[in-house]
Motif scaffolding. Structure first.
Motif, mmCIF file in Angstrom:
data_model
loop_
_atom_site.group_PDB
_atom_site.id
_atom_site.type_symbol
_atom_site.label_atom_id
_atom_site.label_comp_id
_atom_site.label_asym_id
_atom_site.label_seq_id
_atom_site.Cartn_x
_atom_site.Cartn_y
_atom_site.Cartn_z
ATOM 1 N N GLU A 155 12.800 -1.496 -11.635
ATOM 2 C CA GLU A 155 12.434 -0.673 -10.439
ATOM 3 C C GLU A 155 12.085 -1.547 -9.526
ATOM 4 O O GLU A 155 11.160 -3.008 -9.543
ATOM 5 N N ILE A 156 12.402 -1.108 -7.912
ATOM 6 C CA ILE A 156 12.188 -1.988 -7.096
ATOM 7 C C ILE A 156 11.870 -1.039 -6.477
ATOM 8 O O ILE A 156 11.996 0.592 -5.729
ATOM 9 N N ASN A 157 10.632 -1.122 -5.371
ATOM 10 C CA ASN A 157 9.474 -0.630 -4.763
ATOM 11 C C ASN A 157 10.079 -1.196 -2.826
ATOM 12 O O ASN A 157 9.926 -2.298 -2.629
ATOM 13 N N ILE A 158 10.769 -0.640 -2.112
ATOM 14 C CA ILE A 158 10.668 -0.251 -0.642
ATOM 15 C C ILE A 158 10.184 0.551 -0.003
ATOM 16 O O ILE A 158 9.391 1.243 0.062
ATOM 17 N N ARG A 159 9.293 -0.574 1.356
ATOM 18 C CA ARG A 159 8.611 0.193 1.835
ATOM 19 C C ARG A 159 8.867 -0.361 3.745
ATOM 20 O O ARG A 159 9.071 -1.138 3.993
ATOM 21 N N THR A 160 8.671 1.280 4.354
ATOM 22 C CA THR A 160 8.777 1.366 6.055
ATOM 23 C C THR A 160 8.219 0.734 7.022
ATOM 24 O O THR A 160 8.446 0.579 7.340
ATOM 25 N N GLU A 161 7.060 1.526 6.442
ATOM 26 C CA GLU A 161 6.272 1.071 7.177
ATOM 27 C C GLU A 161 4.343 -0.226 6.716
ATOM 28 O O GLU A 161 4.457 -0.289 5.346
ATOM 29 N N PRO A 162 4.108 -1.540 7.990
ATOM 30 C CA PRO A 162 3.199 -2.114 6.244
ATOM 31 C C PRO A 162 2.070 -1.270 6.179
ATOM 32 O O PRO A 162 1.793 -0.352 6.997
ATOM 33 N N VAL A 163 1.492 -2.156 5.224
ATOM 34 C CA VAL A 163 0.222 -1.742 4.815
ATOM 35 C C VAL A 163 -0.781 -2.449 5.696
ATOM 36 O O VAL A 163 -1.187 -4.136 5.239
ATOM 37 N N TYR A 164 -2.247 -2.174 5.789
ATOM 38 C CA TYR A 164 -2.810 -2.873 6.995
ATOM 39 C C TYR A 164 -4.760 -2.857 5.442
ATOM 40 O O TYR A 164 -4.089 -1.704 5.249
ATOM 41 N N GLU A 165 -5.065 -3.635 6.286
ATOM 42 C CA GLU A 165 -6.086 -4.165 5.607
ATOM 43 C C GLU A 165 -7.800 -2.916 5.897
ATOM 44 O O GLU A 165 -7.539 -2.630 6.824
ATOM 45 N N LYS A 166 -8.102 -2.742 4.918
ATOM 46 C CA LYS A 166 -9.250 -1.181 5.375
ATOM 47 C C LYS A 166 -10.619 -2.569 5.551
ATOM 48 O O LYS A 166 -10.770 -2.939 4.306
ATOM 49 N N ASP A 167 -11.500 -1.828 6.037
ATOM 50 C CA ASP A 167 -12.913 -2.162 5.731
ATOM 51 C C ASP A 167 -13.244 -1.179 4.811
ATOM 52 O O ASP A 167 -12.846 -0.604 4.661
ATOM 53 N N ASP A 168 -14.999 -1.183 4.361
ATOM 54 C CA ASP A 168 -15.479 -0.072 3.493
ATOM 55 C C ASP A 168 -15.667 0.706 3.550
ATOM 56 O O ASP A 168 -16.054 1.999 3.430
ATOM 57 N N SER A 169 -15.623 1.344 5.451
ATOM 58 C CA SER A 169 -15.197 2.746 5.641
ATOM 59 C C SER A 169 -13.919 3.050 5.218
ATOM 60 O O SER A 169 -13.952 4.615 5.699
ATOM 61 N N GLY A 170 -13.301 2.660 5.238
ATOM 62 C CA GLY A 170 -12.171 2.963 5.552
ATOM 63 C C GLY A 170 -11.083 2.914 6.671
ATOM 64 O O GLY A 170 -9.672 3.613 6.362
ATOM 65 N N ASN A 171 -11.430 2.078 7.052
ATOM 66 C CA ASN A 171 -11.355 2.637 9.327
ATOM 67 C C ASN A 171 -9.947 0.667 8.785
ATOM 68 O O ASN A 171 -10.187 -0.436 7.396
ATOM 69 N N ASP A 172 -8.648 0.722 10.231
ATOM 70 C CA ASP A 172 -8.276 -0.118 9.625
ATOM 71 C C ASP A 172 -8.934 -1.477 10.401
ATOM 72 O O ASP A 172 -10.017 -1.367 11.147
ATOM 73 N N LYS A 173 -8.903 -2.612 9.099
ATOM 74 C CA LYS A 173 -9.548 -4.345 9.999
ATOM 75 C C LYS A 173 -8.793 -4.864 11.629
ATOM 76 O O LYS A 173 -6.891 -4.650 11.510
ATOM 77 N N LEU A 174 -9.547 -5.374 12.154
ATOM 78 C CA LEU A 174 -8.719 -5.643 13.366
ATOM 79 C C LEU A 174 -8.957 -7.669 13.573
ATOM 80 O O LEU A 174 -9.726 -7.831 12.805
ATOM 81 N N ASP A 175 -8.015 -7.940 13.876
ATOM 82 C CA ASP A 175 -8.156 -9.714 14.493
ATOM 83 C C ASP A 175 -9.432 -9.969 15.581
ATOM 84 O O ASP A 175 -9.188 -8.400 16.211
#
Length: 532
Positions: A155-175
């Protein structure tokens, strides 16, 4: 003799040579230490000699019983008396096995065996993302590969969009620059290649060529029974509500790379014509692999075109290798027999440190050579090794081996050694080299396989007989063996004797110091009375 006492009081009052007197008094203790060290040295020598035999035997095994060695006697080709020559090695190379038929034919390679392969229909780069190439949604597919419809699916899984890190509230983490932190990047051709190669353990190879700009997936196995296919899964739900996916249907998951409906490939067999000297086709063969055997001859197809394979009988290389084998074997047996029979030189014990101080290096070397003689006389493990090797060679094959020219040596002083009658051996090879190979090396009951098994019993690992006696390098037995255990006990015994001698030495110096002190007092009194 060194002393642990830090104070030395010469016999100024008594006029005695204290150091010499104490040294004489400690001769008994020093003798005990010397004898213990001599015994320890003998044990070290015994272990060293054993390890020399182990090294010699393992070297012999690697030379003649390893299939990767040029001198190996276990492969069928080692017993072949047929030398095969190719007029065009770029098309075919060939080697004969034992019992191979003579060869004098033309070979025409029309087609080589091919592996199944999928290749992209557009020019790509290694950094091309799958989304850029046309994949809009994440997908899961499987690569099926193998022979006769019994392929494995990975089995091979392919991804078209990146997965972003989330904080405890479910929001995207920013650098620090306010950009989203990527946890898993979107797939590119490069990451897809890695996923395929990592999941298929080398059975399937995905690659990208900078020269052609093509992305390919190919199976390791060649031939028309070998197939590679991209499949989609069929979900099914069991009575407990658990969902499983079986990848059993053709999939167009990589249409954006390979083109529509180009989701599978089948390998091809080779096509080779064999012709006689008149150019007539005797046979057309189709092989799944480019390496195969015909009439006892190993064929290795290198490329398209024509070549002529011719052979000639040549027994001398086989004879020379067998002669070298017998010679090397006899060297080991000769060494072992000498160890078992040489008499011990009782007048040449190991030298003490004091004795060595009065001798040159050459004198010490000559002495120790004699001191080592006979220290393994009648050693039970060595004697059994010699007997077991002899049994492994001849066993129940004494008569037939004698007919082929191999006998036990008739010289009494060469016990355990073997002899080769070249004329008989050559005749046996010329009459039926396959039978010679069968007796010597074909299966587990053959002479060489039994020898290999016996050598393994004695030097094969930590639990082997010689390993338990003297230890094998790079194994647990290197320190856990009979001789090493003896040396540990002997070292402890020597330290104990040295402690006792040191204590006795200190006691004697103390007594002489008291005597000196008493004599000084007496001398002072005598001087006083004399002045009176």
């Amino acid at each position: 003799m060194p002393s642990v006492s830090s104070v030395r009081i010469p016999g100024l009052a008594t006029g005695m040579d204290t150091d010499t007197m104490i040294k004489e008094m400690l001769k008994g203790e020093q003798s005990k230490v010397d004898k213990a060290k001599q015994k320890e040295q003998t044990t070290k020598w015994q272990q060293e000699i054993y390890r020399e035999i182990i090294k010699d035997t393992k070297g012999f095994e690697e030379k003649y019983f390893s299939l990767s060695s040029k001198n190996s006697l276990l492969s069928s080709s080692a017993w072949s008396t047929l030398t095969v020559t190719s007029s065009n090695p770029n098309v075919i190379t060939a080697t004969g096995n034992a019992g191979a038929n003579s060869m004098n034919y033309d070979f025409n390679v029309i087609k080589m065996a091919q592996e199944p392969k999928l290749s992209s229909n557009k020019t790509l780069t290694n950094e091309s993302t799958l989304k850029e190439l046309g994949l809009n949604l994440d997908e899961t597919f499987a690569i099926s590969f193998g022979k006769d419809g019994k392929g494995l699916s990975k089995e091979i899984n392919i991804r078209t969009e990146p997965v972003y890190e989330k904080d405890d509230s479910g929001n995207d983490k920013l650098d620090d620059n306010g950009n989203k932190i990527i946890k898993e990047p979107a797939d590119t051709i490069g990451t897809l290649i890695n996923k395929i190669n990592d999941s298929t353990s080398g059975e399937v190879k995905a690659s990208y060529s900078e020269i052609t700009g093509k992305f390919t997936i190919e199976c390791k196995e060649t031939g028309e029974k070998s197939k590679i296919e991209i499949k989609k899964g069929t979900p099914s739900v069991d009575v407990d509500g658990n969902t499983t996916v079986v990848y059993d249907q053709p999939s167009n998951a990589l249409d954006f790379v390979f083109g529509v409906n180009n989701n599978s490939s089948i390998g091809e067999n080779s096509q080779i014509e064999i012709k006689d000297k008149d150019g007539s086709v005797l046979k057309t063969i189709n092989e799944e692999k480019n390496i195969f055997t015909i009439d006892g001859i190993n064929i290795n197809v290198k490329g398209l075109g024509e070549t002529k394979l011719t052979s000639k009988q040549e027994v001398q290389p086989v004879v020379d290798n067998m002669k070298a084998f017998v010679e090397d074997y006899n060297k080991i047996m000769d060494k072992v027999y000498d160890l078992l029979t040489e008499k011990k030189k009782v007048d040449y014990p190991p030298l003490t440190e004091a004795q060595k101080e009065d001798m040159s290096e050459e004198e010490i070397e000559r002495w120790e050579k004699k001191a080592k003689e006979g220290i393994l006389r009648n050693d039970s493990e060595m004697r059994k090794f010699m007997d077991d090797m002899q049994k492994s060679i001849f066993g129940d094959k004494m008569s037939i081996l004698n007919d082929m020219g191999l006998t036990s040596h008739d010289d009494y002083n060469k016990k355990g050694q073997i002899a080769l009658d070249e004329k008989k051996f050559i005749k046996a090879l010329e009459n039926n080299s396959d039978k010679v190979y069968q007796i010597f090396a074909k299966d587990d009951s053959s002479v060489l396989e039994r020898m290999k098994s016996t050598i393994k019993d004695y030097t094969g690992g930590s639990s082997s007989i010689f390993a338990r006696k003297a230890g094998l390098e790079k194994t647990a037995s290197a320190v856990n063996n009979f001789y090493s255990e003896q040396l540990k006990r002997q070292e402890e015994g020597i330290k104990k004797l040295q402690r006792k001698m040191s204590e006795r030495e200190s006691q004697l110096y103390k007594q002489f110091a008291n005597l000196e002190s008493s004599m000084n007092k007496l001398n002072s009194q005598m001087s006083y009375f004399s002045q009176m």
